[in-house]
Design a protein around this motif. Sequence first.
Motif, PDB file in Angstrom:
ATOM      1  N   GLY A  19       4.864  17.477  -4.650  1.00 12.53           N
ATOM      2  CA  GLY A  19       4.729  18.581  -5.413  1.00 12.53           C
ATOM      3  C   GLY A  19       6.852  18.881  -5.366  1.00 12.53           C
ATOM      4  N   PRO A  20       6.778  20.201  -6.128  1.00 14.75           N
ATOM      5  CA  PRO A  20       8.114  20.228  -6.483  1.00 14.75           C
ATOM      6  C   PRO A  20       8.810  21.259  -5.641  1.00 14.75           C
ATOM      7  CG  PRO A  20       6.672  21.671  -7.966  1.00 14.75           C
ATOM      8  CD  PRO A  20       5.664  20.837  -7.457  1.00 14.75           C
ATOM      9  N   ALA A  21      10.131  20.515  -5.131  1.00 13.85           N
ATOM     10  CA  ALA A  21      11.026  21.526  -3.546  1.00 13.85           C
ATOM     11  C   ALA A  21      12.396  21.382  -4.032  1.00 13.85           C
ATOM     12  CB  ALA A  21       9.788  20.129  -2.328  1.00 13.85           C
ATOM     13  N   GLY A  67       7.343  29.003  -5.360  1.00 15.03           N
ATOM     14  CA  GLY A  67       6.149  27.767  -5.666  1.00 15.03           C
ATOM     15  C   GLY A  67       6.480  26.243  -5.085  1.00 15.03           C
ATOM     16  N   PHE A  68       7.480  26.319  -4.406  1.00 11.52           N
ATOM     17  CA  PHE A  68       8.523  24.993  -3.243  1.00 11.52           C
ATOM     18  C   PHE A  68       8.143  25.133  -2.300  1.00 11.52           C
ATOM     19  CE2 PHE A  68      10.883  27.102  -6.603  1.00 11.52           C
ATOM     20  CZ  PHE A  68      11.198  25.752  -8.221  1.00 11.52           C
ATOM     21  N   ALA A  69       8.073  23.604  -2.348  1.00 12.46           N
ATOM     22  CA  ALA A  69       8.219  23.704  -0.709  1.00 12.46           C
ATOM     23  C   ALA A  69       9.583  22.812   0.091  1.00 12.46           C
ATOM     24  CB  ALA A  69       7.939  21.831  -0.528  1.00 12.46           C
ATOM     25  N   VAL A  70       9.901  23.500   1.033  1.00 13.09           N
ATOM     26  CA  VAL A  70      11.266  23.788   1.203  1.00 13.09           C
ATOM     27  C   VAL A  70      11.627  22.073   2.005  1.00 13.09           C
ATOM     28  CG1 VAL A  70      12.765  24.698   2.469  1.00 13.09           C
ATOM     29  CG2 VAL A  70      11.337  25.890   1.233  1.00 13.09           C
ATOM     30  N   ILE A  71      13.118  21.860   2.160  1.00 13.01           N
ATOM     31  CA  ILE A  71      13.236  20.413   2.685  1.00 13.01           C
ATOM     32  C   ILE A  71      14.898  20.666   3.115  1.00 13.01           C
ATOM     33  CG2 ILE A  71      13.282  17.687   2.422  1.00 13.01           C
ATOM     34  CD1 ILE A  71      12.049  17.389  -0.199  1.00 13.01           C
ATOM     35  N   GLU A  80       6.734  29.853   7.810  1.00 13.14           N
ATOM     36  CA  GLU A  80       5.896  31.125   7.957  1.00 13.14           C
ATOM     37  C   GLU A  80       5.969  32.200   6.828  1.00 13.14           C
ATOM     38  OE1 GLU A  80       9.207  33.844  10.300  1.00 13.14           O
ATOM     39  OE2 GLU A  80       8.449  32.440  12.235  1.00 13.14           O
ATOM     40  N   ALA A  81       5.895  31.796   5.919  1.00 12.71           N
ATOM     41  CA  ALA A  81       5.675  32.401   4.096  1.00 12.71           C
ATOM     42  C   ALA A  81       4.194  31.126   3.994  1.00 12.71           C
ATOM     43  CB  ALA A  81       6.267  31.960   3.312  1.00 12.71           C
ATOM     44  N   GLY A  82       4.160  30.462   4.884  1.00  9.32           N
ATOM     45  CA  GLY A  82       2.829  29.978   4.727  1.00  9.32           C
ATOM     46  C   GLY A  82       2.872  27.958   3.762  1.00  9.32           C
ATOM     47  N   GLY A  83       4.667  27.714   3.554  1.00  8.44           N
ATOM     48  CA  GLY A  83       4.578  26.763   2.946  1.00  8.44           C
ATOM     49  C   GLY A  83       4.512  25.680   2.873  1.00  8.44           C
ATOM     50  N   THR A  84       5.348  24.804   2.822  1.00  9.59           N
ATOM     51  CA  THR A  84       5.159  23.076   2.863  1.00  9.59           C
ATOM     52  C   THR A  84       6.771  23.714   3.557  1.00  9.59           C
ATOM     53  OG1 THR A  84       3.865  21.910   1.900  1.00  9.59           O
ATOM     54  CG2 THR A  84       5.454  20.908   2.669  1.00  9.59           C
ATOM     55  N   SER A  85       7.675  22.950   4.213  1.00  9.32           N
ATOM     56  CA  SER A  85       8.414  22.946   5.339  1.00  9.32           C
ATOM     57  C   SER A  85       8.730  21.219   6.398  1.00  9.32           C
ATOM     58  CB  SER A  85       8.403  23.761   7.012  1.00  9.32           C
ATOM     59  OG  SER A  85       9.190  23.459   7.119  1.00  9.32           O
ATOM     60  N   TRP A 107      17.096  30.816 -10.643  1.00  6.61           N
ATOM     61  CA  TRP A 107      18.468  29.809 -11.482  1.00  6.61           C
ATOM     62  C   TRP A 107      17.875  28.424 -10.948  1.00  6.61           C
ATOM     63  CZ3 TRP A 107      23.822  31.035  -8.597  1.00  6.61           C
ATOM     64  CH2 TRP A 107      24.462  32.064  -9.268  1.00  6.61           C
ATOM     65  N   ILE A 108      16.955  28.258  -9.950  1.00  7.34           N
ATOM     66  CA  ILE A 108      16.286  26.964  -9.716  1.00  7.34           C
ATOM     67  C   ILE A 108      14.991  27.162 -10.868  1.00  7.34           C
ATOM     68  CG2 ILE A 108      14.813  25.618  -7.990  1.00  7.34           C
ATOM     69  CD1 ILE A 108      16.792  26.522  -6.415  1.00  7.34           C
ATOM     70  N   VAL A 109      14.124  27.917 -10.581  1.00  8.13           N
ATOM     71  CA  VAL A 109      12.838  27.836 -11.551  1.00  8.13           C
ATOM     72  C   VAL A 109      13.113  28.667 -13.064  1.00  8.13           C
ATOM     73  CG1 VAL A 109      11.037  30.364 -11.635  1.00  8.13           C
ATOM     74  CG2 VAL A 109      12.194  29.551  -9.686  1.00  8.13           C
ATOM     75  N   THR A 110      14.491  28.774 -13.374  1.00  8.32           N
ATOM     76  CA  THR A 110      14.654  28.507 -14.734  1.00  8.32           C
ATOM     77  C   THR A 110      14.619  27.513 -14.694  1.00  8.32           C
ATOM     78  OG1 THR A 110      15.637  30.824 -15.049  1.00  8.32           O
ATOM     79  CG2 THR A 110      16.373  29.291 -16.514  1.00  8.32           C
ATOM     80  N   ALA A 111      15.484  26.153 -14.527  1.00 10.31           N
ATOM     81  CA  ALA A 111      15.760  24.827 -14.922  1.00 10.31           C
ATOM     82  C   ALA A 111      14.586  24.531 -15.019  1.00 10.31           C
ATOM     83  CB  ALA A 111      16.904  24.796 -13.659  1.00 10.31           C
ATOM     84  N   GLN A 112      13.980  24.879 -14.060  1.00  6.50           N
ATOM     85  CA  GLN A 112      12.628  23.924 -13.693  1.00  6.50           C
ATOM     86  C   GLN A 112      11.533  24.201 -14.543  1.00  6.50           C
ATOM     87  OE1 GLN A 112       9.250  25.363 -11.222  1.00  6.50           O
ATOM     88  NE2 GLN A 112       8.787  23.414 -10.536  1.00  6.50           N
TER      89      GLN A 112
END
Length: 236
Positions: free
Chosen positions: A45-47, A77-81, A98-103, A218-223
């Motif tokens: 998904g979005p990352a 709403g992003f995964a972090v790579i 720790e925020a409950g996301g995909t790391s 900025w990233i959310v707007t670009a997405q």
Amino acid sequence: MPVSTTDQRLLEGREPGGWVHSDPWRVMRIQAEFVEGFGGLAELGPAVSVFGSARTRAGHPTYELAESVGAALVEAGFAVITGGGPGAMEGANKGAAEAGGTSVGLGIELPMESGLNEFANLGINFRYFFVRKTMFVKYAEGFVVLPGGVGTLDELFEALTLIQTGKITNFPIVLMGTRFWAPLLDWLRDTLMVEGMLSPQDLDLLRVTDDVAEAVGWIVTAQAERRRVAGFSPGS
């Protein structure tokens, strides 16, 4: 920890003609790494890929900034790579986990590093830098670049080159830390641009801030813009 790396053994080529016998078989290993990376990340998904120094210790302001970036990206709403290593990479993975996301940690075989940090809840280890770099770009909606050394600069300038040459779709490259990045930006503007080796629109590909919310915004707007252009509905 390995004395030499797979990349080193591939690239040094000190035995004349030896590659004719050994390198074709290496292609199978390279192919397997691409297959593992694509298979492991295809449904991510979005990352956003986050880069920064492996030498930044826990408690350092940059480590804490990385944690904040990781958490804010997950909340958006992003995964972090990351590269899966210690330092700022660990901080971003920690904030995301720790925020409950995909790391995600994309590790690499290096003489000075061993294993993924404990906060990567999805990890893949690579032997080849160029395979790993493909994964950073292929699955990212943007890059967040924290203070770092030559490895961080390598990822930064590779992304710039790929966008500049039209090899990848333009996405945000956000530099976190105005004081840290100011001398580099001054050099790009006052030396490369003055000498005609860089155009103003190339420099415009970089955005710099100290504000995590602004960076993520900025990233959310670009997405959202990419989805609009591609014809996605808001709920898709």
